[in-house]
Design a protein around this motif. Structure first.
Motif, PDB file in Angstrom:
ATOM      1  N   ASP A 155      34.050 -20.281 -77.988  1.00 45.90           N
ATOM      2  CA  ASP A 155      34.502 -19.204 -78.876  1.00 45.90           C
ATOM      3  C   ASP A 155      33.324 -18.529 -79.572  1.00 45.90           C
ATOM      4  O   ASP A 155      33.280 -17.305 -79.705  1.00 45.90           O
ATOM      5  CB  ASP A 155      35.459 -19.758 -79.936  1.00 45.90           C
ATOM      6  CG  ASP A 155      36.852 -19.999 -79.373  1.00 45.90           C
ATOM      7  OD1 ASP A 155      37.141 -19.499 -78.276  1.00 45.90           O
ATOM      8  OD2 ASP A 155      37.643 -20.687 -80.038  1.00 45.90           O
TER       9      ASP A 155
ATOM     10  N   ASN B  76      42.012 -20.527 -70.813  1.00 47.24           N
ATOM     11  CA  ASN B  76      41.010 -19.458 -70.834  1.00 47.24           C
ATOM     12  C   ASN B  76      39.609 -20.062 -70.728  1.00 47.24           C
ATOM     13  O   ASN B  76      39.151 -20.772 -71.640  1.00 47.24           O
ATOM     14  CB  ASN B  76      41.120 -18.654 -72.128  1.00 47.24           C
ATOM     15  CG  ASN B  76      42.370 -17.809 -72.168  1.00 47.24           C
ATOM     16  OD1 ASN B  76      42.956 -17.483 -71.132  1.00 47.24           O
ATOM     17  ND2 ASN B  76      42.791 -17.426 -73.363  1.00 47.24           N
TER      18      ASN B  76
ATOM     19  N   ALA C 201      36.690  -9.158 -70.011  1.00 46.30           N
ATOM     20  CA  ALA C 201      38.060  -9.402 -70.491  1.00 46.30           C
ATOM     21  C   ALA C 201      38.880 -10.130 -69.426  1.00 46.30           C
ATOM     22  O   ALA C 201      39.618 -11.077 -69.735  1.00 46.30           O
ATOM     23  CB  ALA C 201      38.719  -8.080 -70.870  1.00 46.30           C
TER      24      ALA C 201
ATOM     25  N   CYS D 196      40.514 -14.056 -69.775  1.00 46.97           N
ATOM     26  CA  CYS D 196      41.968 -14.100 -70.020  1.00 46.97           C
ATOM     27  C   CYS D 196      42.712 -14.814 -68.893  1.00 46.97           C
ATOM     28  O   CYS D 196      43.657 -14.265 -68.309  1.00 46.97           O
ATOM     29  CB  CYS D 196      42.509 -12.688 -70.221  1.00 46.97           C
ATOM     30  SG  CYS D 196      41.900 -11.892 -71.720  1.00 46.97           S
TER      31      CYS D 196
ATOM     32  N   MET E 227      40.856 -13.670 -80.295  1.00 47.59           N
ATOM     33  CA  MET E 227      42.093 -12.891 -80.283  1.00 47.59           C
ATOM     34  C   MET E 227      42.035 -11.774 -79.239  1.00 47.59           C
ATOM     35  O   MET E 227      40.982 -11.127 -79.082  1.00 47.59           O
ATOM     36  CB  MET E 227      42.342 -12.278 -81.664  1.00 47.59           C
ATOM     37  CG  MET E 227      42.456 -13.302 -82.789  1.00 47.59           C
ATOM     38  SD  MET E 227      43.985 -14.223 -82.686  1.00 47.59           S
ATOM     39  CE  MET E 227      45.149 -12.977 -83.234  1.00 47.59           C
ATOM     40  N   PRO E 228      43.134 -11.520 -78.516  1.00 44.37           N
ATOM     41  CA  PRO E 228      43.163 -10.390 -77.578  1.00 44.37           C
ATOM     42  C   PRO E 228      42.809  -9.057 -78.258  1.00 44.37           C
ATOM     43  O   PRO E 228      42.216  -8.182 -77.638  1.00 44.37           O
ATOM     44  CB  PRO E 228      44.615 -10.389 -77.082  1.00 44.37           C
ATOM     45  CG  PRO E 228      45.073 -11.801 -77.238  1.00 44.37           C
ATOM     46  CD  PRO E 228      44.384 -12.313 -78.474  1.00 44.37           C
ATOM     47  N   ALA E 229      43.168  -8.938 -79.546  1.00 43.00           N
ATOM     48  CA  ALA E 229      42.865  -7.702 -80.276  1.00 43.00           C
ATOM     49  C   ALA E 229      41.369  -7.451 -80.345  1.00 43.00           C
ATOM     50  O   ALA E 229      40.917  -6.288 -80.292  1.00 43.00           O
ATOM     51  CB  ALA E 229      43.446  -7.775 -81.687  1.00 43.00           C
ATOM     52  N   ASP E 230      40.568  -8.508 -80.444  1.00 45.61           N
ATOM     53  CA  ASP E 230      39.116  -8.351 -80.513  1.00 45.61           C
ATOM     54  C   ASP E 230      38.554  -7.883 -79.168  1.00 45.61           C
ATOM     55  O   ASP E 230      37.659  -7.040 -79.113  1.00 45.61           O
ATOM     56  CB  ASP E 230      38.467  -9.672 -80.934  1.00 45.61           C
ATOM     57  CG  ASP E 230      38.909 -10.101 -82.325  1.00 45.61           C
ATOM     58  OD1 ASP E 230      39.030  -9.232 -83.197  1.00 45.61           O
ATOM     59  OD2 ASP E 230      39.154 -11.307 -82.515  1.00 45.61           O
ATOM     60  N   ILE E 231      39.090  -8.446 -78.081  1.00 44.31           N
ATOM     61  CA  ILE E 231      38.656  -8.025 -76.749  1.00 44.31           C
ATOM     62  C   ILE E 231      39.057  -6.575 -76.493  1.00 44.31           C
ATOM     63  O   ILE E 231      38.284  -5.783 -75.936  1.00 44.31           O
ATOM     64  CB  ILE E 231      39.246  -8.956 -75.672  1.00 44.31           C
ATOM     65  CG1 ILE E 231      38.696 -10.380 -75.848  1.00 44.31           C
ATOM     66  CG2 ILE E 231      38.932  -8.439 -74.274  1.00 44.31           C
ATOM     67  CD1 ILE E 231      39.259 -11.397 -74.887  1.00 44.31           C
ATOM     68  N   MET E 232      40.264  -6.215 -76.929  1.00 37.89           N
ATOM     69  CA  MET E 232      40.714  -4.827 -76.761  1.00 37.89           C
ATOM     70  C   MET E 232      39.851  -3.866 -77.586  1.00 37.89           C
ATOM     71  O   MET E 232      39.574  -2.745 -77.163  1.00 37.89           O
ATOM     72  CB  MET E 232      42.177  -4.710 -77.171  1.00 37.89           C
ATOM     73  CG  MET E 232      43.159  -5.420 -76.246  1.00 37.89           C
ATOM     74  SD  MET E 232      42.971  -4.914 -74.505  1.00 37.89           S
ATOM     75  CE  MET E 232      43.363  -3.168 -74.628  1.00 37.89           C
TER      76      MET E 232
ATOM     77  N   ARG F 217      44.681 -17.356 -69.106  1.00 42.79           N
ATOM     78  CA  ARG F 217      46.043 -17.720 -69.502  1.00 42.79           C
ATOM     79  C   ARG F 217      47.007 -16.571 -69.227  1.00 42.79           C
ATOM     80  O   ARG F 217      48.133 -16.776 -68.789  1.00 42.79           O
ATOM     81  CB  ARG F 217      46.081 -18.094 -70.989  1.00 42.79           C
ATOM     82  CG  ARG F 217      47.443 -18.626 -71.454  1.00 42.79           C
ATOM     83  CD  ARG F 217      47.390 -19.098 -72.900  1.00 42.79           C
ATOM     84  NE  ARG F 217      46.498 -20.250 -73.046  1.00 42.79           N
ATOM     85  CZ  ARG F 217      45.473 -20.301 -73.892  1.00 42.79           C
ATOM     86  NH1 ARG F 217      45.204 -19.260 -74.658  1.00 42.79           N
ATOM     87  NH2 ARG F 217      44.730 -21.389 -73.976  1.00 42.79           N
ATOM     88  N   LEU F 218      46.546 -15.362 -69.466  1.00 44.00           N
ATOM     89  CA  LEU F 218      47.386 -14.190 -69.244  1.00 44.00           C
ATOM     90  C   LEU F 218      47.557 -13.892 -67.759  1.00 44.00           C
ATOM     91  O   LEU F 218      48.650 -13.550 -67.298  1.00 44.00           O
ATOM     92  CB  LEU F 218      46.774 -12.970 -69.951  1.00 44.00           C
ATOM     93  CG  LEU F 218      47.520 -11.639 -69.828  1.00 44.00           C
ATOM     94  CD1 LEU F 218      48.895 -11.731 -70.485  1.00 44.00           C
ATOM     95  CD2 LEU F 218      46.717 -10.508 -70.448  1.00 44.00           C
TER      96      LEU F 218
END
Length: 319
Positions: free
Chosen positions: A65, A127, A114, A118, A271-276, A120-121
């Motif tokens: 992380d 991940n 990304a 990701c 968090m996905p928001a940080d990658i986005m 898991r997604l």
């Protein structure tokens, strides 16, 4: 003592940045390379050394992380804060080559990172950026850097030939030594500033999480920030743009590549928001080519980038 070290670190940053900009422009002239290419290679990779050390150390200690978060935070800071500050000081043109090649590749690199992070997604598994992923990233970095350098030799990109510096008459090998020494001073100043700022923040009662989100993220980007601001004040905004794009691509492909090759990175709390946000900041860098003054990074766009950076960090603190 912390206050003294803070001021001393800032002085080293400013001195190192001034000498690094002038010596790099002189090297660009003698090698017939553009200021952008010098910023992309020597300065962009060199000023990313703090991120490299942190990510490798984090990988060895099993903190995936931290390694990934360091790269994400640094790249967002580079694009929104540093490019925003540079354009606010000195609006600059964006060359066609950068529009067609360098900025799109920075977006692609962000998307690749990304996808690798990701699992898991995409595959319903943990991940992880695996060792194979790391080798792929390193291969992409070597291929792209070689391509940029080969193409730059035959390009007609503007060089710094019309910009006199105090180092114009110095031998190119001595110039390289001066540039490396100034880069070392820049990194040393950044470390002094960062360590003393963290110590002061603890004295003021700030938590470790807030310190890592704010001071560490900006602190590891201080070499890029100071170098870009000095370059803009000297009228070398292309060198600043090359520094940011080179640093961003180096962070994703080279730093994450080395870290994951040493030890696969297990990603748990990013968090996905940080990658986005990372991808969005890279895309915004491309959008400015077509807004307001076309093929220019204007002052209003620089201010917008800076405000977005502030808003993002406020959201981090609230989260």
């Amino acid at each position: 003592m912390d206050y003294i070290l803070l001021i001393a670190g800032l002085c080293l940053l400013l001195l190192g940045a001034n000498v690094l900009v002038d010596s790099s422009v002189a090297i660009a002239k003698k090698a017939h390379l553009s200021n952008f290419i010098i910023g992309f290679t020597i300065i962009g990779m060199g000023t990313s050394s703090p991120e490299l050390f942190i990510s490798i150390s984090s990988a060895i200690n099993g903190s995936g992380d931290m390694a990934l978060g360091n790269v994400i935070g640094s790249n967002i800071c580079n694009t929104l804060l540093i490019l925003g500050a540079t354009a606010t000081i000195l609006p600059f043109a964006i060359e066609r080559q950068q529009t067609r090649r360098d900025i799109p590749f920075a977006i692609v690199a962000s998307i690749i990172m990304a996808l690798l992070a990701c699992d898991r997604l995409l595959f319903n598994s943990e991940n992880t950026i695996s060792r194979i992923d790391g080798i792929v990233l390193l291969g992409l970095f070597v291929a792209y850097t070689a391509y940029v350098l080969i193409k730059s030799k035959g390009s007609n990109e503007e060089t710094g030939a019309e910009e006199p510096t105090r180092y114009d008459k110095i031998n190119v090998f001595l110039l390289i030594v001066i540039a490396l020494a100034s880069l070392a001073a820049l990194l040393m100043g950044g470390n002094m500033f960062l360590d003393s700022a963290k110590s002061l923040a603890r004295t003021w009662g700030m938590s470790e999480s807030v310190i890592s989100i704010t001071i560490v993220a900006v602190g590891t980007s201080l070499p890029e920030l100071i170098t870009c601001v000095v370059a803009a004040l000297r009228g070398n905004a292309q060198l600043a743009l090359g520094n940011v794009l080179g640093s961003n691509i180096f962070n994703i492909l080279m730093i994450l590549g080395i870290a994951a090759t040493i030890k696969p990175l297990s990603i748990e709390n990013i968090m996905p928001a940080d990658i986005m946000m990372l991808i969005a900041s890279a895309v915004l860098c491309y959008i400015v080519v077509f807004t307001f003054g076309k093929h220019r990074f204007d002052r209003i766009e620089g201010i917008i980038f800076f405000l977005l950076f502030v808003a993002y960090n406020v959201s981090l603190l609230l989260r």
